[in-house]
Write a protein that holds these residues in place. Structure first.
Motif, short mmCIF file in Angstrom:
data_model
loop_
_atom_site.label_atom_id
_atom_site.label_comp_id
_atom_site.label_asym_id
_atom_site.label_seq_id
_atom_site.Cartn_x
_atom_site.Cartn_y
_atom_site.Cartn_z
N SER A 175 -51.51 1.24 -32.76
CA SER A 175 -52.45 1.52 -31.67
C SER A 175 -51.73 1.54 -30.32
N SER A 176 -50.80 0.61 -30.13
CA SER A 176 -50.07 0.53 -28.86
C SER A 176 -49.19 1.76 -28.66
N LEU A 177 -48.55 2.21 -29.72
CA LEU A 177 -47.73 3.42 -29.63
C LEU A 177 -48.59 4.64 -29.30
N MET A 178 -49.79 4.68 -29.90
CA MET A 178 -50.71 5.79 -29.62
C MET A 178 -51.18 5.74 -28.17
N TYR A 179 -51.51 4.54 -27.67
CA TYR A 179 -51.94 4.39 -26.28
C TYR A 179 -50.82 4.80 -25.32
N ALA A 180 -49.59 4.39 -25.66
CA ALA A 180 -48.45 4.75 -24.81
C ALA A 180 -48.28 6.26 -24.75
N PHE A 181 -48.52 6.93 -25.87
CA PHE A 181 -48.37 8.38 -25.93
C PHE A 181 -49.50 9.08 -25.17
N VAL A 182 -50.75 8.64 -25.42
CA VAL A 182 -51.91 9.33 -24.83
C VAL A 182 -52.11 8.94 -23.36
N PHE A 183 -52.25 7.65 -23.11
CA PHE A 183 -52.57 7.21 -21.75
C PHE A 183 -51.35 7.15 -20.84
N GLY A 184 -50.23 6.65 -21.39
CA GLY A 184 -49.03 6.58 -20.57
C GLY A 184 -48.30 7.90 -20.44
N GLY A 185 -48.25 8.67 -21.54
CA GLY A 185 -47.51 9.93 -21.54
C GLY A 185 -48.33 11.10 -21.06
N ILE A 186 -49.41 11.42 -21.77
CA ILE A 186 -50.22 12.60 -21.44
C ILE A 186 -51.03 12.38 -20.16
N ALA A 187 -51.79 11.27 -20.10
CA ALA A 187 -52.64 11.02 -18.93
C ALA A 187 -51.86 10.52 -17.73
N GLY A 188 -50.67 9.98 -17.96
CA GLY A 188 -49.83 9.51 -16.86
C GLY A 188 -50.36 8.27 -16.16
N ILE A 189 -51.11 7.43 -16.88
CA ILE A 189 -51.65 6.19 -16.30
C ILE A 189 -50.55 5.14 -16.25
N GLY A 190 -50.32 4.55 -15.09
CA GLY A 190 -49.26 3.57 -14.92
C GLY A 190 -49.63 2.21 -15.50
N THR A 191 -48.64 1.35 -15.59
CA THR A 191 -48.85 0.00 -16.13
C THR A 191 -48.30 -1.06 -15.18
N GLU A 192 -48.31 -0.76 -13.87
CA GLU A 192 -47.86 -1.70 -12.83
C GLU A 192 -46.41 -2.15 -13.03
N GLY A 193 -45.59 -1.26 -13.53
CA GLY A 193 -44.18 -1.59 -13.71
C GLY A 193 -43.85 -2.33 -14.99
N ILE A 194 -44.87 -2.67 -15.78
CA ILE A 194 -44.67 -3.36 -17.05
C ILE A 194 -44.29 -2.33 -18.11
N PRO A 195 -43.30 -2.60 -18.96
CA PRO A 195 -42.99 -1.67 -20.06
C PRO A 195 -44.25 -1.35 -20.86
N GLN A 196 -44.46 -0.08 -21.12
CA GLN A 196 -45.71 0.36 -21.73
C GLN A 196 -46.00 -0.32 -23.05
#
Length: 281
Positions: free
Chosen positions: A59-80
């Motif tokens: 699930s985390s890998l999928m979130y990183a791909f969709v929200f972090g990669g495609i949507a470009g949502i940041g994580t406040e400098g924390i590794p995704q």
């Protein structure tokens, strides 16, 4: 001599008579139910308990791909991957508390109808089994955390780690409260069991699990997210473990107030319904 004896079988419990002393006397049964709940979840699966690790990792890998990669949502400098792993662990803990307790009466009708024991032991055991699952998932979080500590990409607030057990109690009470309320209502209205599963999935997106609050901006959407009673404990946990998070004392106290009301109301309704649920379940 004409003595007549009458036996009256009535419920001794009133609305506010919870009899927690009796629940404590059945603590061994709570532990047995806890082990049963944990084992049954992964019984007859090929990978067994490995799913405790695989499910949040995938699930985390999928979130990183969709929200972090495609949507470009940041994580406040924390590794995704670390950001999403922690969010997944805490959300899975809360959602499991809700979903398992939402089927307390329907899932245990066979046992409840045969032998007496304090019914409240079942939802308590569901929360404890969720705590065990959360602990196992956090072990994986700590592995990633150790790596990113070495490379200097995260800076936890170590002093705030003392609040982690409080966060677990907080979310456990909130999840159990909502769960037993739904469980009490589903004895008559089975549609709610379907609605709660769908509702919990939507609830996640109203909680900063796949995004930080800083990404929302200022406005009514931010207020809605902050009012969400799950937001404050999630942010406190993130603040402690990852060193980032929005901890607002007002909304944290508000969250505890909602949790207390939901837990008390849930237990009272549960206590009331357990007397007659076998007639309708």
């Amino acid at each position: 001599m004409n003595n007549q004896y009458h036996t009256h079988i009535t419920s001794k419990r009133k609305w506010f008579e919870l009899n927690l002393k009796e629940v404590w006397q059945y603590r061994d049964l709570i532990w047995l139910f806890t082990k049963r709940s944990f084992v049954v979840t992964y019984k007859q699966t090929i990978l067994g308990p490995a799913w405790i690790f695989l499910s949040p990792l995938i699930s985390s890998l999928m979130y990183a791909f969709v929200f972090g990669g495609i949507a470009g949502i940041g994580t406040e400098g924390i590794p995704q991957i670390l950001f999403y792993l922690l969010g997944n662990a805490v959300w899975m803990y809360f959602s499991t508390c809700v979903n398992k307790n939402a089927t307390t009466f329907t899932s245990n009708a066979g046992v409840f109808g045969k032998v007496y024991f304090p019914r409240l032991t079942t939802p308590i055991s569901n929360v404890l089994s969720s705590v065990i699952q959360f602990g196992v998932q956090m072990a994986m979080v700590f592995i990633f955390l150790a790596y990113y500590l070495i490379v200097g990409q995260v800076h936890p607030n170590w002093w705030a780690w003392v609040f982690i057990p409080i966060v677990l109690v907080h979310l456990g009470l909130l999840g159990m409260g909502f769960g037993v309320i739904v469980s009490s209502l589903t004895t008559k209205y089975r549609d709610l069991s379907i609605l709660i599963t769908f509702g919990v999935q939507l609830w996640m997106y109203a909680t900063p699990i796949v995004y930080p609050i800083s990404e929302i901006g200022i406005g009514w959407m931010r207020t809605v997210v902050l009012i969400n009673p799950v937001t404050a404990p999630v942010e406190l946990l993130r603040y402690a473990v990852l060193g980032q998070g929005t901890v607002d004392i007002f909304y944290y106290i508000l969250s505890w107030g909602v949790t207390f009301i939901v837990a008390v109301v849930g237990v009272l309704i549960f206590n009331r319904v357990e007397k007659t649920f076998m007639d309708t379940v």
